[in-house]
Design a protein around this motif. Structure first.
Motif, PDB file in Angstrom:
ATOM      1  N   ALA A  17       0.846  -1.189   0.000  1.00 49.25           N
ATOM      2  CA  ALA A  17       0.000   0.000   0.000  1.00 49.25           C
ATOM      3  C   ALA A  17       0.879   1.235   0.000  1.00 49.25           C
ATOM      4  N   THR A  18       0.486   2.247  -0.779  1.00 47.18           N
ATOM      5  CA  THR A  18       1.347   3.414  -0.928  1.00 47.18           C
ATOM      6  C   THR A  18       0.777   4.668  -0.320  1.00 47.18           C
ATOM      7  N   GLY A  19      -0.408   4.634   0.229  1.00 42.48           N
ATOM      8  CA  GLY A  19      -0.954   5.849   0.789  1.00 42.48           C
ATOM      9  C   GLY A  19      -2.271   5.581   1.457  1.00 42.48           C
ATOM     10  N   ILE A  20      -2.886   6.622   1.960  1.00 43.22           N
ATOM     11  CA  ILE A  20      -4.134   6.453   2.679  1.00 43.22           C
ATOM     12  C   ILE A  20      -5.322   6.777   1.794  1.00 43.22           C
ATOM     13  N   SER A  21      -5.237   7.865   1.035  1.00 46.59           N
ATOM     14  CA  SER A  21      -6.421   8.323   0.321  1.00 46.59           C
ATOM     15  C   SER A  21      -6.546   7.766  -1.078  1.00 46.59           C
ATOM     16  N   LEU A  22      -5.536   7.032  -1.561  1.00 43.20           N
ATOM     17  CA  LEU A  22      -5.543   6.625  -2.959  1.00 43.20           C
ATOM     18  C   LEU A  22      -5.636   5.126  -3.084  1.00 43.20           C
ATOM     19  N   ALA A  23      -6.626   4.654  -3.850  1.00 41.85           N
ATOM     20  CA  ALA A  23      -6.781   3.226  -4.093  1.00 41.85           C
ATOM     21  C   ALA A  23      -6.360   2.909  -5.502  1.00 41.85           C
ATOM     22  N   GLY A  24      -6.029   1.635  -5.735  1.00 41.72           N
ATOM     23  CA  GLY A  24      -5.842   1.194  -7.103  1.00 41.72           C
ATOM     24  C   GLY A  24      -4.419   1.133  -7.578  1.00 41.72           C
ATOM     25  N   ASP A 121       1.652  24.462  -9.650  1.00 47.77           N
ATOM     26  CA  ASP A 121       1.666  24.674  -8.204  1.00 47.77           C
ATOM     27  C   ASP A 121       2.135  23.394  -7.531  1.00 47.77           C
ATOM     28  N   LYS A 122       2.606  23.534  -6.297  1.00 48.02           N
ATOM     29  CA  LYS A 122       3.014  22.363  -5.535  1.00 48.02           C
ATOM     30  C   LYS A 122       1.791  21.595  -5.042  1.00 48.02           C
ATOM     31  N   LEU A 123       1.994  20.290  -4.815  1.00 43.62           N
ATOM     32  CA  LEU A 123       0.955  19.442  -4.251  1.00 43.62           C
ATOM     33  C   LEU A 123       1.110  19.381  -2.735  1.00 43.62           C
ATOM     34  N   LYS A 124       0.014  19.123  -2.066  1.00 40.41           N
ATOM     35  CA  LYS A 124       0.006  19.058  -0.605  1.00 40.41           C
ATOM     36  C   LYS A 124      -0.132  17.603  -0.160  1.00 40.41           C
ATOM     37  N   PHE A 125       0.930  17.077   0.439  1.00 45.65           N
ATOM     38  CA  PHE A 125       0.938  15.736   1.024  1.00 45.65           C
ATOM     39  C   PHE A 125       1.042  15.895   2.536  1.00 45.65           C
ATOM     40  N   LYS A 126       0.139  15.275   3.252  1.00 44.44           N
ATOM     41  CA  LYS A 126       0.130  15.407   4.706  1.00 44.44           C
ATOM     42  C   LYS A 126       0.657  14.136   5.352  1.00 44.44           C
ATOM     43  N   TRP A 143     -10.399  13.289  -7.142  1.00 41.55           N
ATOM     44  CA  TRP A 143     -11.825  13.049  -7.355  1.00 41.55           C
ATOM     45  C   TRP A 143     -12.661  13.541  -6.172  1.00 41.55           C
ATOM     46  N   VAL A 144     -12.006  14.130  -5.164  1.00 39.03           N
ATOM     47  CA  VAL A 144     -12.693  14.627  -3.966  1.00 39.03           C
ATOM     48  C   VAL A 144     -12.600  16.150  -3.959  1.00 39.03           C
ATOM     49  N   GLU A 145     -13.741  16.817  -4.053  1.00 39.89           N
ATOM     50  CA  GLU A 145     -13.745  18.268  -4.214  1.00 39.89           C
ATOM     51  C   GLU A 145     -13.148  18.998  -3.017  1.00 39.89           C
ATOM     52  N   SER A 146     -13.208  18.390  -1.838  1.00 34.24           N
ATOM     53  CA  SER A 146     -12.653  19.029  -0.647  1.00 34.24           C
ATOM     54  C   SER A 146     -11.155  18.770  -0.482  1.00 34.24           C
ATOM     55  N   ASP A 147     -10.571  17.967  -1.350  1.00 32.97           N
ATOM     56  CA  ASP A 147      -9.140  17.675  -1.247  1.00 32.97           C
ATOM     57  C   ASP A 147      -8.336  18.950  -1.495  1.00 32.97           C
ATOM     58  N   ASN A 149      -5.749  19.447  -3.018  1.00 25.75           N
ATOM     59  CA  ASN A 149      -5.116  19.482  -4.336  1.00 25.75           C
ATOM     60  C   ASN A 149      -6.126  19.556  -5.479  1.00 25.75           C
ATOM     61  N   TRP A 150      -7.399  19.772  -5.147  1.00 23.41           N
ATOM     62  CA  TRP A 150      -8.464  19.782  -6.152  1.00 23.41           C
ATOM     63  C   TRP A 150      -8.170  20.766  -7.285  1.00 23.41           C
ATOM     64  N   GLY A 151      -7.655  21.933  -6.962  1.00 23.73           N
ATOM     65  CA  GLY A 151      -7.449  22.968  -7.971  1.00 23.73           C
ATOM     66  C   GLY A 151      -6.152  22.870  -8.738  1.00 23.73           C
ATOM     67  N   VAL A 152      -5.315  21.866  -8.422  1.00 28.18           N
ATOM     68  CA  VAL A 152      -4.004  21.737  -9.059  1.00 28.18           C
ATOM     69  C   VAL A 152      -4.050  20.647 -10.129  1.00 28.18           C
ATOM     70  N   LEU A 153      -3.507  20.941 -11.291  1.00 26.68           N
ATOM     71  CA  LEU A 153      -3.380  19.944 -12.351  1.00 26.68           C
ATOM     72  C   LEU A 153      -2.290  18.960 -11.939  1.00 26.68           C
ATOM     73  N   HIS A 154      -2.631  17.681 -11.822  1.00 24.25           N
ATOM     74  CA  HIS A 154      -1.644  16.708 -11.354  1.00 24.25           C
ATOM     75  C   HIS A 154      -1.999  15.301 -11.816  1.00 24.25           C
ATOM     76  N   ASP A 155      -1.022  14.423 -11.736  1.00 27.99           N
ATOM     77  CA  ASP A 155      -1.223  13.016 -12.083  1.00 27.99           C
ATOM     78  C   ASP A 155      -0.032  12.230 -11.554  1.00 27.99           C
ATOM     79  N   CYS A 156      -0.038  10.912 -11.777  1.00 23.89           N
ATOM     80  CA  CYS A 156       1.085  10.106 -11.299  1.00 23.89           C
ATOM     81  C   CYS A 156       1.278   8.872 -12.163  1.00 23.89           C
ATOM     82  N   ALA A 157       2.490   8.328 -12.101  1.00 27.09           N
ATOM     83  CA  ALA A 157       2.818   7.020 -12.660  1.00 27.09           C
ATOM     84  C   ALA A 157       3.224   6.124 -11.502  1.00 27.09           C
ATOM     85  N   GLU A 158       3.167   4.813 -11.705  1.00 32.25           N
ATOM     86  CA  GLU A 158       3.401   3.854 -10.627  1.00 32.25           C
ATOM     87  C   GLU A 158       4.536   2.903 -10.988  1.00 32.25           C
TER      88      GLU A 158
END
Length: 389
Positions: A17-24, A121-126, A143-147, A149-158
């Motif tokens: 597992a790589t994080g708390i809020s992200l599945a898949g 912009d930078k991403l916020k990791f807590k 995908w969570v409007e209250s996150d 990072n909602w307003g930041v363009l971002h993505d990831c590779a695994e």
């Protein structure tokens, strides 16, 4: 977290597992070719082909797990453990590596790795405590409007990188946003994730309108319909009629599923699809949410029996090929996404891919349709941020 499985390739493995809020998470160690071993660090190049952001406006985050501890990678290639004290005055860590200052990046051995890209912009990791009281990270959830990072363009590779090799993929399982492609050099040169010219714009255009249109967040991202159900953006009963059709079809004839263990024959009785063969496997009638998340009734344990059968059934449901094709899996995509109600999000992800491969749902690797590559003796990996058009 759903593990990537090499069901038809002779090996199965589970990602950490790589994080708390992200599945898949998908990229795991599978079998590699030859007897060569991977060096303990791997040069990483990151190429900016966005056409809209300069290098100083792009921020990288290399995260994962080493020896059971959550880590972030420094510009010097050191894997440093995440600590609760890493949160700054704003309540978030700052592990950002500006692309303009990236220099000669090196990837150390790492399980469940992710390379995040934040544009503009930078991403916020807590830093947070996991269920065992150890330091972990809350990852961006686009995908969570209250996150935050909602307003930041971002993505990831695994990726997972270890002495047996590099195993990596791009992903649209949770959302589609920044076009990313990976080139891996080693025993051979391979590329995955590259889109056709104008592919990003085509995805937004094709999914506009209808139930999938509500998944589009301005020009920033398209949320996967699985998460759309949970946020009220997508109908929770979207595939129910198709699931009913499948259950009806196989109440009167056999469904044949072939795995490395052999041939399983399944028949529906009530709400249960029961298989006999090398072992007994049962799958309860899934909901639309179960199908889209490849979870719930379709949860695939990391074993040799139930897991592969559930993954193959789940893949065929997502591809809406199960009712028509009684022998699964099938590697002929001409039979996918047929009928009145189909998984348009995944269909489009494959249509815009240059090689037709994408990770549109967690079992998209069944029969080899995922944007995934591996090498047992890698010498270099390149992550490209491709044109935002």
């Amino acid at each position: 977290m759903i593990s990537r499985r090499k069901f038809l390739g002779g090996a199965t493995a589970a990602a950490a597992a790589t994080g708390i809020s992200l599945a898949g998470g998908r990229a795991l160690a599978g079998s590699s070719n030859g007897s060569a071993r991977a060096a303990a660090s791997l040069p990483l190049k990151v190429v900016n082909n966005t056409g809209q952001f300069d290098d100083a406006s792009i921020f990288l985050y290399i995260l994962g797990e080493v020896d059971g501890k959550r880590v972030h990678v420094t510009p010097e290639g050191e894997a440093k453990p995440v600590e609760m004290g890493d949160n700054g005055g704003d309540g978030f860590t700052d592990y950002a590596i500006s692309l303009s200052d990236a220099g000669n990046l090196q990837l150390p051995y790492m399980d469940g790795g992710r390379i995040y890209t934040g544009l503009g912009d930078k991403l916020k990791f807590k830093a947070v405590e996991d269920g065992n009281g150890n330091a972990a990270l809350a990852y961006p959830a686009g995908w969570v409007e209250s996150d935050p990072n909602w307003g930041v363009l971002h993505d990831c590779a695994e990726f997972t990188f270890k002495d047996s090799g590099m195993y990596c993929n791009t992903t649209a399982v949770d959302m589609f946003s920044v076009p990313l492609s990976i080139t891996l050099k080693g025993q051979k040169e391979q590329t995955t994730g590259k889109l056709k010219s104008g592919g990003r714009a085509q995805a937004f255009e094709k999914l506009a309108g209808g139930p999938f249109g509500d998944l589009i967040v301005e020009d920033k991202r398209i949320i996967a319909p699985s998460h759309g159900i949970d946020s009220g953006r997508f109908p929770a009963d979207y595939l129910d009629a198709y699931i009913d059709e499948v259950w009806s079809v196989y109440s009167s004839k056999d469904l044949v599923v072939t795995t490395n263990q052999g041939e399983f024959k399944g028949r529906v009785s009530g709400n249960t699809l029961g298989f006999t063969g090398p072992g007994e496997v049962t799958i309860e009638k899934p909901s639309t949410r179960d199908v889209l998340f490849c979870d719930g009734a379709l949860a695939a344990p990391n074993d040799a029996m139930g897991g592969p059968v559930a993954a193959i059934v789940g893949a065929a449901l997502n591809r809406t090929s199960l009712a028509a094709l009684a022998s699964q899996p099938t590697d002929d995509p001409s039979g996918f996404y047929q009928g009145d109600t189909v998984h348009e999000y995944v269909k489009v992800m494959h249509e815009i891919a240059d090689d037709g491969k994408a990770y549109g749902f967690a079992f998209d690797d069944v029969a080899g349709f995922a944007a995934y590559i591996e090498d047992g003796a890698p010498t270099e990996i390149t992550l490209s941020l491709d044109p935002l058009k």
